[in-house]
Motif scaffolding. Sequence first.
Motif, mmCIF file in Angstrom:
data_model
loop_
_atom_site.group_PDB
_atom_site.id
_atom_site.type_symbol
_atom_site.label_atom_id
_atom_site.label_comp_id
_atom_site.label_asym_id
_atom_site.label_seq_id
_atom_site.Cartn_x
_atom_site.Cartn_y
_atom_site.Cartn_z
ATOM 1 N N GLY A 49 0.835 -1.210 0.000
ATOM 2 C CA GLY A 49 0.000 0.000 0.000
ATOM 3 C C GLY A 49 0.862 1.249 0.000
ATOM 4 O O GLY A 49 0.526 2.244 0.640
ATOM 5 N N ASP A 73 1.629 -2.123 -4.571
ATOM 6 C CA ASP A 73 0.313 -1.481 -4.513
ATOM 7 C C ASP A 73 -0.498 -1.900 -5.729
ATOM 8 O O ASP A 73 0.055 -2.225 -6.780
ATOM 9 N N VAL A 74 -1.811 -1.874 -5.576
ATOM 10 C CA VAL A 74 -2.693 -2.171 -6.697
ATOM 11 C C VAL A 74 -2.801 -0.927 -7.585
ATOM 12 O O VAL A 74 -3.095 -1.011 -8.776
ATOM 13 N N ILE A 98 0.225 -5.160 -7.567
ATOM 14 C CA ILE A 98 -0.244 -6.390 -6.925
ATOM 15 C C ILE A 98 -1.646 -6.197 -6.373
ATOM 16 O O ILE A 98 -1.985 -5.106 -5.907
ATOM 17 N N VAL A 149 -7.630 -8.129 2.354
ATOM 18 C CA VAL A 149 -6.569 -7.108 2.304
ATOM 19 C C VAL A 149 -6.020 -6.804 3.700
ATOM 20 O O VAL A 149 -4.812 -6.762 3.910
ATOM 21 N N LYS A 195 -9.093 -5.829 11.742
ATOM 22 C CA LYS A 195 -7.938 -5.261 12.453
ATOM 23 C C LYS A 195 -7.697 -5.998 13.789
ATOM 24 O O LYS A 195 -6.558 -6.161 14.206
ATOM 25 N N PRO A 223 -3.250 3.155 15.316
ATOM 26 C CA PRO A 223 -3.565 4.589 15.373
ATOM 27 C C PRO A 223 -5.068 4.849 15.362
ATOM 28 O O PRO A 223 -5.848 4.057 14.836
ATOM 29 N N PHE A 224 -5.427 5.986 15.930
ATOM 30 C CA PHE A 224 -6.775 6.555 15.788
ATOM 31 C C PHE A 224 -6.854 7.085 14.346
ATOM 32 O O PHE A 224 -5.942 6.859 13.553
ATOM 33 N N TYR A 225 -7.925 7.816 13.981
ATOM 34 C CA TYR A 225 -8.063 8.312 12.603
ATOM 35 C C TYR A 225 -6.866 9.178 12.207
ATOM 36 O O TYR A 225 -6.382 9.983 12.997
ATOM 37 N N ILE A 226 -6.432 8.971 10.942
ATOM 38 C CA ILE A 226 -5.315 9.773 10.404
ATOM 39 C C ILE A 226 -5.849 10.549 9.204
ATOM 40 O O ILE A 226 -6.645 10.020 8.408
ATOM 41 N N THR A 228 -5.534 11.110 6.116
ATOM 42 C CA THR A 228 -4.975 10.722 4.800
ATOM 43 C C THR A 228 -6.038 10.713 3.710
ATOM 44 O O THR A 228 -5.713 10.596 2.541
ATOM 45 N N PHE A 231 -10.321 7.945 5.809
ATOM 46 C CA PHE A 231 -11.437 8.075 6.747
ATOM 47 C C PHE A 231 -12.066 9.468 6.701
ATOM 48 O O PHE A 231 -12.566 9.946 7.719
HETATM 49 N N1 LIG Z 1 -6.347 6.722 7.693
HETATM 50 C C1 LIG Z 1 -6.724 6.373 8.902
HETATM 51 O O1 LIG Z 1 -7.502 7.071 9.570
HETATM 52 C C2 LIG Z 1 -6.199 5.104 9.512
HETATM 53 C C3 LIG Z 1 -6.362 4.904 10.906
HETATM 54 C C4 LIG Z 1 -5.872 3.743 11.480
HETATM 55 C C5 LIG Z 1 -5.260 2.789 10.685
HETATM 56 N N2 LIG Z 1 -5.125 3.018 9.350
HETATM 57 C C6 LIG Z 1 -4.504 1.975 8.544
HETATM 58 O O2 LIG Z 1 -3.322 2.482 7.955
HETATM 59 C C7 LIG Z 1 -3.104 1.828 6.701
HETATM 60 C C8 LIG Z 1 -2.849 2.863 5.617
HETATM 61 O O3 LIG Z 1 -3.958 3.715 5.553
HETATM 62 P P1 LIG Z 1 -3.964 5.083 4.754
HETATM 63 O O4 LIG Z 1 -4.738 6.030 5.555
HETATM 64 O O5 LIG Z 1 -2.595 5.426 4.308
HETATM 65 O O6 LIG Z 1 -4.880 4.652 3.522
HETATM 66 P P2 LIG Z 1 -4.740 4.913 1.955
HETATM 67 O O7 LIG Z 1 -6.045 4.590 1.380
HETATM 68 O O8 LIG Z 1 -4.152 6.265 1.711
HETATM 69 O O9 LIG Z 1 -3.651 3.842 1.517
HETATM 70 C C9 LIG Z 1 -3.936 2.490 1.383
HETATM 71 C C10 LIG Z 1 -3.140 1.936 0.223
HETATM 72 O O10 LIG Z 1 -3.425 0.541 0.136
HETATM 73 C C11 LIG Z 1 -3.579 0.225 -1.238
HETATM 74 N N3 LIG Z 1 -4.450 -0.933 -1.415
HETATM 75 C C12 LIG Z 1 -5.757 -1.035 -1.106
HETATM 76 N N4 LIG Z 1 -6.234 -2.225 -1.497
HETATM 77 C C13 LIG Z 1 -5.200 -2.898 -2.070
HETATM 78 C C14 LIG Z 1 -5.072 -4.167 -2.680
HETATM 79 N N5 LIG Z 1 -6.099 -5.007 -2.822
HETATM 80 N N6 LIG Z 1 -3.862 -4.530 -3.148
HETATM 81 C C15 LIG Z 1 -2.797 -3.687 -3.059
HETATM 82 N N7 LIG Z 1 -2.864 -2.466 -2.503
HETATM 83 C C16 LIG Z 1 -4.052 -2.073 -2.012
HETATM 84 C C17 LIG Z 1 -4.237 1.458 -1.856
HETATM 85 O O11 LIG Z 1 -4.073 1.513 -3.268
HETATM 86 C C18 LIG Z 1 -3.513 2.574 -1.121
HETATM 87 O O12 LIG Z 1 -2.366 3.003 -1.820
HETATM 88 C C19 LIG Z 1 -4.320 0.955 6.457
HETATM 89 O O13 LIG Z 1 -4.047 -0.363 6.827
HETATM 90 C C20 LIG Z 1 -5.360 1.546 7.379
HETATM 91 O O14 LIG Z 1 -6.325 0.591 7.755
HETATM 92 C C21 LIG Z 1 -5.560 4.149 8.755
#
Ligand SMILES: NC(=O)c1ccc[n+]([C@@H]2O[C@H](COP(=O)([O-])OP(=O)(O)OC[C@H]3O[C@@H](n4cnc5c(N)ncnc54)[C@H](O)[C@@H]3O)[C@@H](O)[C@H]2O)c1
Length: 310
Positions: A49, A73-74, A98, A149, A195, A223-226, A228, A231
Amino acid sequence: MADILLGLKEFSITFFFILYYWIQAIILAFIPSSWRAKDVAGETVLVTGAGSGIGRLIALRFARLGCRLVLWDVNDKGNEETAKQIKALGAYVKTYKIDLSNRDDIYSVAAKTKEEAGDIDILVNNAGIVTGKKFLECSDNMIQKTFEVNTLAHFWTCKAFLPGMMERNHGHIVTIASSAGYLGVNGLSDYCASKFAAVGFDESMRFELEMMGKEVKTTVICPFYINTGMFDGAKTRWPFILPILEPEDTVNKIVDAVLCNQHIVMLPKSLYFFMALKGVVPTKVLALICLYFGASNSMDDFKGRQKKIE
Ligand SMILES: NC(=O)c1ccc[n+]([C@@H]2O[C@H](COP(=O)([O-])OP(=O)(O)OC[C@H]3O[C@@H](n4cnc5c(N)ncnc54)[C@H](O)[C@@H]3O)[C@@H](O)[C@H]2O)c1
């Protein structure tokens, strides 16, 4: 009599080490992470990812530390953009498209990765998805994909790269889970369950590796919400206690924790208090606390990522 003495000896040793590790943890809490950080220069880091969000930032931070990067990454376009930024730092980088929801794809891309980029020293299982709907509104497909995933992919990537780490007696597996991996949240049933499973997988594997005496470390990040985009719309009621996290700061804490071989990281730190509370209060009190602090309504205005990520 001999049994009693043996029991006493075992108890004393256990008690000694409990005290020892408590004191060690307290002392380490006061030592800056930069003093305790291991040197990862020259190591190969695989980030799943890596095409956006914190995956991209984690990859960039490791590149700045002198690591070689493998990006999965996909989303091809996003992944190439991350690679471009890493190349600009002068680091080695290789990208692979991938689909992490497909086990065969994982095994075949893993084989190609090993052939082309060599052994993986640090595996960061970061890719994740979220449905963001109430349970009965989640399609069967999304529930399944979420587990593929967010959870199952961790099993397959570890199956592919852990044997090499064990053979070299060196490596680190990083699980990007969530605070939702410790506390169920209204409107996140499939995500929370996936999770929780990822957290359980990390903990079980850590014990397994420790019992085998292997120098392969694990770190789980909750982590809590980020902020990015993943969310978007999710909210907090008490931002000074439970703030929506900023990606750069979050990633610095994640990588610092990996460099210090920290096992569990909750962000923000106030989450440690809530998790401890969960273990001791009645469930109705917990529900009231979740409501008061806004966790139970945090997904009410969830929109998720509106823009396609690049
Ligand atoms: N953003 C939040 O609030 C938050 C909070 C807690 C945990 N997280 C966790 O942190 C991680 C990263 O989150 P993020 O905020 O950077 O999200 P994001 O959506 O910016 O990034 C996720 C990445 O995963 C890739 N992905 C998704 N499905 C895929 C697949 N089938 N095959 C390959 N790649 C795939 C996406 O293309 C993307 O680049 C995640 O596991 C998320 O659950 C996020």
